[in-house]
Enzyme design. Structure first.
Site, PDB file in Angstrom:
ATOM      1  N   ALA A   1     -25.688 -35.488  19.474  1.00 32.81           N
ATOM      2  CA  ALA A   1     -25.433 -36.093  18.170  1.00 32.81           C
ATOM      3  C   ALA A   1     -25.214 -37.607  18.207  1.00 32.81           C
ATOM      4  O   ALA A   1     -25.943 -38.357  17.537  1.00 32.81           O
ATOM      5  CB  ALA A   1     -24.249 -35.365  17.513  1.00 32.81           C
TER       6      ALA A   1
ATOM      7  N   ARG B   1     -34.349 -34.563  12.759  1.00 31.12           N
ATOM      8  CA  ARG B   1     -33.549 -33.366  13.065  1.00 31.12           C
ATOM      9  C   ARG B   1     -32.477 -33.241  11.991  1.00 31.12           C
ATOM     10  O   ARG B   1     -31.899 -34.239  11.571  1.00 31.12           O
ATOM     11  CB  ARG B   1     -32.911 -33.441  14.459  1.00 31.12           C
ATOM     12  CG  ARG B   1     -33.908 -33.352  15.609  1.00 31.12           C
ATOM     13  CD  ARG B   1     -33.209 -33.244  16.967  1.00 31.12           C
ATOM     14  NE  ARG B   1     -32.686 -31.899  17.213  1.00 31.12           N
ATOM     15  CZ  ARG B   1     -31.893 -31.591  18.239  1.00 31.12           C
ATOM     16  NH1 ARG B   1     -31.502 -32.541  19.067  1.00 31.12           N
ATOM     17  NH2 ARG B   1     -31.455 -30.364  18.430  1.00 31.12           N
TER      18      ARG B   1
ATOM     19  N   ASP C   1     -21.976 -31.267  16.453  1.00 28.58           N
ATOM     20  CA  ASP C   1     -23.073 -32.015  15.815  1.00 28.58           C
ATOM     21  C   ASP C   1     -22.754 -32.343  14.373  1.00 28.58           C
ATOM     22  O   ASP C   1     -23.307 -33.294  13.821  1.00 28.58           O
ATOM     23  CB  ASP C   1     -24.374 -31.210  15.918  1.00 28.58           C
ATOM     24  CG  ASP C   1     -24.814 -31.121  17.363  1.00 28.58           C
ATOM     25  OD1 ASP C   1     -24.273 -30.277  18.105  1.00 28.58           O
ATOM     26  OD2 ASP C   1     -25.669 -31.932  17.763  1.00 28.58           O
TER      27      ASP C   1
HETATM   28  C1  LIG Z   1     -21.916 -35.173  22.193  1.00 26.07           C
HETATM   29  S1  LIG Z   1     -22.739 -34.277  21.018  1.00 26.07           S
HETATM   30  C2  LIG Z   1     -23.691 -33.213  21.956  1.00 26.07           C
HETATM   31  C3  LIG Z   1     -24.116 -32.033  21.154  1.00 26.07           C
HETATM   32  O1  LIG Z   1     -25.498 -32.137  20.826  1.00 26.07           O
HETATM   33  C4  LIG Z   1     -26.155 -31.044  21.415  1.00 26.07           C
HETATM   34  O2  LIG Z   1     -27.241 -30.597  20.677  1.00 26.07           O
HETATM   35  P1  LIG Z   1     -28.723 -31.059  21.124  1.00 26.07           P
HETATM   36  O3  LIG Z   1     -28.777 -31.074  22.618  1.00 26.07           O
HETATM   37  O4  LIG Z   1     -29.626 -30.011  20.495  1.00 26.07           O
HETATM   38  O5  LIG Z   1     -28.938 -32.431  20.505  1.00 26.07           O
HETATM   39  C5  LIG Z   1     -25.082 -29.986  21.514  1.00 26.07           C
HETATM   40  O6  LIG Z   1     -24.838 -29.363  20.280  1.00 26.07           O
HETATM   41  C6  LIG Z   1     -23.939 -30.811  21.982  1.00 26.07           C
HETATM   42  O7  LIG Z   1     -22.673 -30.262  21.834  1.00 26.07           O
END
Ligand SMILES: CSC[C@H]1O[C@H](OP(=O)(O)O)[C@H](O)[C@@H]1O
Length: 336
Positions: free
Chosen positions: A47, A82, A228
């Site tokens: 995020a 996204r 997120d």
């Molecule tokens: C530090 S926020 C990271 C957060 O984002 C990830 O999702 P994605 O890899 O699909 O962008 C995941 O939910 C993490 O906790």
């Protein structure tokens, strides 16, 4: 510490997280469309990292065409990349507000660049503050279970949940990190384990299904995850599989902690049921590293996130402080 996002003045470089841990290469971007595609395809993910990347994407857009119409289009292209991480929209709003009337600026791209750099540096400061607040509510030695990747690869550096874990390690209070693999994109196995090994943190890879076993065997004494989007009532959207860990932690009376900067809190979204959940390509489920694991045409699902109800979250740690259920984000409810 690895840098997922590098601003090079003339262009943006992103560490391609799709090919880690066996290949370390940077993608070079020159336009907002390329930036949106990099976010959508998860070259960069996480995020806060998505927000910072979008901010630089708008700098690239203004370099190409400083007109209000072109800027508005770039904002839309990036906003459509996204849907779940609210940091993306926070960053776009921050840039819009900081720039104001583009036609009144002598050099919109230059102003945008200073805004984006400030946003990038601010996120790093926030992560260190989250780390300190988080470590302050955890006493003694800790065996931590974490999900997905919340470290330098998901942020501007240090990390959110992994930032708390890094702070525990800095204070010699970390015994072990249990990083689950985090199917289907394997952020835990490919990214968190890699980050921890790079930085000499004690880490063991476990499967997504091992969380209950680890709790039942008293091998973990807290679960720390990222987010997120955190709704106004404290419901938190995070990588798919998070809510099951929260349920297991509740059953075992183990602290379940969410770590996130305030840029992840969305006061305009009343509760978790209002958070848009990204549905990603089912090939991410049916294939691992490009290899099919089921017969062709097998029906699959791929919701990229799930929502953990606020009542299952022991604390939400932000750079402003420690919040407890029921959540009130108007002040930092620092706990003794
Ligand atoms: C530090 S926020 C990271 C957060 O984002 C990830 O999702 P994605 O890899 O699909 O962008 C995941 O939910 C993490 O906790």
């Amino acid at each position: 510490m690895v840098e997922a996002i590098i601003w090079k003045n003339t262009h943006l470089e992103l560490l391609d997280q799709r090919v880690l841990p066996f290949e370390s290469r940077y993608e070079t971007l020159h336009t907002a469309v390329e930036t949106a595609n990099a976010i959508r395809s998860m070259v960069v993910r996480g995020a806060p990292a998505i927000g910072v990347t979008a901010a630089y994407g708008l700098v690239l857009a203004l370099r190409q065409d400083p007109s209000p119409a072109a800027f508005a289009e770039a904002c839309d292209v990036l906003a459509e990349s996204r849907p779940t991480a609210v940091n993306l929209f926070d960053a776009i709003e921050y840039m819009k507000t900081g720039l104001g009337d583009l036609e009144a600026l002598a050099n919109p791209a230059e102003k945008a660049e200073s805004l984006a750099i400030a946003y990038h540096q601010d996120d790093l400061q926030k992560n260190h503050a989250i780390g300190k607040h988080g470590a302050s509510v955890l006493d003694g030695q800790r065996n931590v279970l974490t999900h997905c990747n919340t470290g330098s690869l998901a942020t501007s550096g240090w990390g959110t949940a992994l930032g708390i874990i890094r702070q525990l390690h800095r204070e010699n209070r970390l015994n072990m990190i249990y990083a689950d693999e985090t199917r289907p994109f394997l952020q835990g196995a490919r990214l968190t384990v890699w980050e921890c090994r790079q930085d000499g943190l004690p880490v063991k890879l476990v499967t997504d299904g091992m969380g209950g076993y680890l709790m039942n065997e008293d091998m973990v004494d807290c679960v720390i995850v990222g987010a997120d989007r955190i709704a106004a009532n404290g419901d938190a959207a995070n990588k798919i599989g998070t809510s099951m860990l929260a349920m297991a932690a509740k059953f075992h009376d183990i602290p379940f902690i969410v770590a996130a900067p305030t840029t992840t809190i969305d006061r305009r979204t009343p509760s978790g049921k209002d958070i848009p959940i990204e549905q990603r390509p089912t090939t991410e489920v049916s294939h691992v590293r490009g290899q099919a694991i089921v017969e062709e045409d097998t029906a699959c699902m791929n919701p990229a996130f799930d929502v953990t109800p606020a009542s299952l979250i022991s604390a939400i740690i932000t750079e402003e402080g420690v919040f407890r259920y029921p959540y009130d984000f108007s002040k930092a409810a620092k706990q003794a």
